[in-house]
Design a protein around this motif. Structure first.
Motif, PDB file in Angstrom:
ATOM      1  N   PRO A 250       0.960  -1.003  -0.023  1.00  0.00           N
ATOM      2  CA  PRO A 250      -0.144   0.113  -0.054  1.00  0.00           C
ATOM      3  C   PRO A 250       0.531   1.416  -0.249  1.00  0.00           C
ATOM      4  O   PRO A 250       0.407   2.326  -0.619  1.00  0.00           O
ATOM      5  N   ASP A 251       2.218   1.162   0.173  1.00  0.00           N
ATOM      6  CA  ASP A 251       2.670   2.373   1.345  1.00  0.00           C
ATOM      7  C   ASP A 251       3.460   2.705  -0.185  1.00  0.00           C
ATOM      8  O   ASP A 251       3.085   4.346  -0.577  1.00  0.00           O
ATOM      9  N   TRP A 252       3.724   1.629  -1.500  1.00  0.00           N
ATOM     10  CA  TRP A 252       4.389   2.071  -2.587  1.00  0.00           C
ATOM     11  C   TRP A 252       4.071   2.838  -3.545  1.00  0.00           C
ATOM     12  O   TRP A 252       3.788   3.786  -4.115  1.00  0.00           O
ATOM     13  N   ALA A 254       0.506   4.188  -2.968  1.00  0.00           N
ATOM     14  CA  ALA A 254       0.251   5.582  -2.659  1.00  0.00           C
ATOM     15  C   ALA A 254       2.018   6.366  -2.993  1.00  0.00           C
ATOM     16  O   ALA A 254       1.085   7.368  -3.638  1.00  0.00           O
ATOM     17  N   GLN A 255       2.585   6.352  -2.691  1.00  0.00           N
ATOM     18  CA  GLN A 255       3.693   6.798  -3.456  1.00  0.00           C
ATOM     19  C   GLN A 255       3.449   6.987  -4.592  1.00  0.00           C
ATOM     20  O   GLN A 255       3.739   8.328  -5.251  1.00  0.00           O
TER      21      GLN A 255
END
Ligand code: FES
Length: 342
Positions: A250-252, A254-255
């Motif tokens: 999820p973080d990748w 979003a970025q």
């Protein structure tokens, strides 16, 4: 007796020795053909025999259908010439200069990405770096001669560690070791980089990416690489998983969405759940290739990169061909199950 092979459309020629396959001889003489498994299963090395004949052995390899053979296609990792040949195959210029190395490495970190997916970060000796192209894979060399192939999930510019996404397969020799035994500083041996799954950076076409499960790994490496170079067109990732938990970055995501704006999108596609969202993104139910075709019914103007389980790859190849995708615009890495060493 040696035979001459002429490659079209380049006109390059090379010689095949007795009992050598076309692929072995081509690689030995510096011509990088597409290939993946080198055992007749994945179909990556498929090309057309324009003139002459090849022998595939007593039984047809699983990666080639009877209809394809009748249509003049061959699997060059299995095909041995029986006379001089003229063949049509896509040549890869960029991999030719890359040296395949066997190297020791240490486990730098193990990070749990999902219940059944571990990020394994490997550190090479300080004097070594592994040159590779985004999307390629390496083999882990196990005691007794077994080897396990894993795609690199990082981009070449970010090569402090070699990053692998390892799915836990019940009973799997190496994946069980990763989940139950390996600890930071453990010593492993690798061979790589391997394979011809990487981005055609000369192509002007928009790109679609289709990943099943940890098939996301090599696609992530490609997308990190393309993002570092600056995206100037559509890059749409369709990530298939059973449930929302399978969309494990999820973080990748979003970025990437934040930084690349209109040039990057991800659509999670869930096969066993009707969740409306996954990793904070709107998700749809079904199979990745159906999701691609629902949004892009005409694929003739795209390059498509896909990685994942053989069943997903086979279904998508057929569906995409039906949607007008020329074979030379389809790049794939089929995650064949490990074959024990003989
Ligand atoms: S079938 Fe030839 S490389 Fe896989």
């Amino acid at each position: 007796m040696a035979f001459d092979v002429t490659i079209q459309p380049s006109g390059h020629t090379f010689e095949v020795e007795d009992d050598e396959t076309v692929l072995e001889a081509g690689l030995r003489q510096g011509f990088a053909f597409p290939y993946g498994c080198r055992n007749g299963a994945c179909g990556s090395c498929k090309g057309r025999v324009l003139q002459g004949e090849v022998d595939h052995g007593p039984t047809l390899p699983p990666g080639l259908s009877e209809a394809e053979r009748a249509d003049g296609m061959a699997l060059f990792c299995q095909a041995v010439p029986v006379d001089d040949l003229e063949i049509e195959v896509r040549e890869i210029g960029a991999a030719r200069d890359i040296v395949v190395k066997t190297l020791p490495c240490r486990v730098a970190a193990l990070n749990r990405l999902a219940d059944d997916v571990m990020e394994l970060r490997l550190q090479l000796p300080v004097t070594e770096r592994l040159q590779f192209l985004a999307g390629q894979y390496l083999d882990i060399l196990l005691k007794g001669g077994d080897r396990r192939s894993y795609s690199l999930a990082n981009a070449p510019h970010d090569d402090e560690h070699l990053v692998l996404h390892v799915r836990h397969l019940p009973g799997g020799r190496f994946s069980t070791m990763v989940f139950e035994e390996l600890a930071p500083k453990a010593l492993l041996r690798i061979e790589g980089p391997l394979g011809s799954f990487f981005v055609d950076e000369e192509s002007p076409r928009p790109r679609l990416f289709v990943g099943g499960g940890t098939g996301f790994g090599p696609l992530k490496g490609m997308l990190d690489h393309l993002a570092a170079e600056g995206m100037d067109r559509t890059h749409h990732l369709f990530w298939g998983a059973r449930t929302a938990e399978g969309i494990y970055a999820p973080d990748w995501l979003a970025q990437m969405t934040r930084e690349q704006g209109e040039h990057f999108r991800c659509t999670p596609v869930l096969s066993e759940a009707a969740a409306a969202t996954a990793a904070g993104l709107p998700a749809i139910s079904g199979w990745p290739h159906d999701a691609v075709l629902a949004e892009y019914p005409d694929l003739s103007g795209f390059d498509v990169y896909m990685a994942g389980p053989p069943a997903m790859i086979a279904a998508a190849r057929e569906a995409f061909q039906g949607a007008g995708l020329p074979p030379e615009q389809l790049y794939y890495d089929s995650f064949e199950p490990a074959v024990p060493a003989e």
